[in-house]
Enzyme design. Structure first.
Site, PDB file in Angstrom:
ATOM      1  N   ASP A  44      -0.953  -0.251  13.380  1.00 23.30           N
ATOM      2  CA  ASP A  44      -0.704  -1.454  12.654  1.00 23.30           C
ATOM      3  C   ASP A  44       0.772  -1.622  12.781  1.00 23.30           C
ATOM      4  O   ASP A  44       1.767  -0.747  13.082  1.00 23.30           O
ATOM      5  CB  ASP A  44      -1.292  -1.397  11.397  1.00 23.30           C
ATOM      6  CG  ASP A  44      -0.880  -0.347  10.386  1.00 23.30           C
ATOM      7  OD1 ASP A  44       0.018   0.479  10.878  1.00 23.30           O
ATOM      8  OD2 ASP A  44      -1.377   0.118   9.360  1.00 23.30           O
ATOM      9  N   ASP A  46       3.472  -1.734   9.435  1.00 23.23           N
ATOM     10  CA  ASP A  46       3.806  -1.646   8.093  1.00 23.23           C
ATOM     11  C   ASP A  46       5.092  -2.589   7.766  1.00 23.23           C
ATOM     12  O   ASP A  46       5.856  -2.370   8.178  1.00 23.23           O
ATOM     13  CB  ASP A  46       3.866  -0.456   7.616  1.00 23.23           C
ATOM     14  CG  ASP A  46       2.672   0.485   7.680  1.00 23.23           C
ATOM     15  OD1 ASP A  46       1.542   0.333   6.784  1.00 23.23           O
ATOM     16  OD2 ASP A  46       2.502   1.355   8.890  1.00 23.23           O
ATOM     17  N   ASP A  86       0.175  -4.416   7.699  1.00 28.26           N
ATOM     18  CA  ASP A  86      -0.033  -3.757   6.424  1.00 28.26           C
ATOM     19  C   ASP A  86       1.212  -4.031   5.407  1.00 28.26           C
ATOM     20  O   ASP A  86       2.153  -3.572   5.918  1.00 28.26           O
ATOM     21  CB  ASP A  86      -0.346  -2.220   6.619  1.00 28.26           C
ATOM     22  CG  ASP A  86      -0.824  -1.523   5.338  1.00 28.26           C
ATOM     23  OD1 ASP A  86      -0.822  -2.000   4.188  1.00 28.26           O
ATOM     24  OD2 ASP A  86      -1.363  -0.447   5.356  1.00 28.26           O
TER      25      ASP A  86
END
Length: 177
Positions: A44, A46, A86
């Site tokens: 992902d 962040d 995220d």
């Protein structure tokens, strides 16, 4: 190098720059940015954002073809294409944005990292290590995937053993049961 995520990071940061919306890269990409090289594949991206400007970030994600997919106790998840974002807020604290409960200086104003030639703001080494302390409370380090073990090692080496131990002591004293 994961060119899809690198391209998306550049697109997100360019769109944020157009809005004068400061964003900080966190997690594994922050480690890579601070080191100036991609060390592994990432699950992902962040992002840390000014909490009071969440609506602007959400609108920007939508403008880039994405959407918020889940609310979390610390922020939210979003997707753009097949990529997961995220997102965690930081809050203004006297002179700078700070992540709640993280060591002071978690969101430096200056671009202290580089991703594929682009200078980027990223969370401090201390904030990165602090996140690993939280992770260790949830999942014993012996059960961590190899990629997290290696990223933690890189972060600790970069910060230095003495500073890591000072942070660990501060974390333990703050969260002692």
């Amino acid at each position: 190098m994961d060119t899809t995520q690198v391209t998306l990071i550049h697109q997100i940061l360019a769109a944020a720059d157009e809005r004068n919306l400061p964003l900080w890269i966190g997690g594994g990409w922050a480690i890579d940015a601070r080191l100036g090289r991609v060390t592994r594949k990432h699950d992902d991206i962040d992002l840390t954002f000014p909490g009071e400007r969440r609506g602007e970030l959400e609108a920007m994600v939508e403008m880039l073809g994405g959407r918020v997919t889940e609310e979390l106790d610390y922020g939210f998840l979003a997707e753009i294409g097949d990529e997961l974002l995220d997102c965690e807020p930081a809050w203004w604290a006297d002179e700078a944005y700070e992540i709640a409960e993280a060591p002071q200086g978690s969101c430096p104003e200056a671009a202290e990292g580089v991703i594929a030639g682009r200078p980027v703001r990223c969370n401090s080494w201390e904030a990165i290590i602090w996140d690993y302390f939280y992770y260790a409370d949830e999942v014993p380090p012996v059960d961590w995937p190899t990629k997290h073990i290696e990223s933690y090692r890189l972060a600790c080496t970069s910060l230095g053993a003495e500073k890591v131990e000072v942070l660990r002591a501060a974390f333990r004293s703050r969260y002692a049961a």
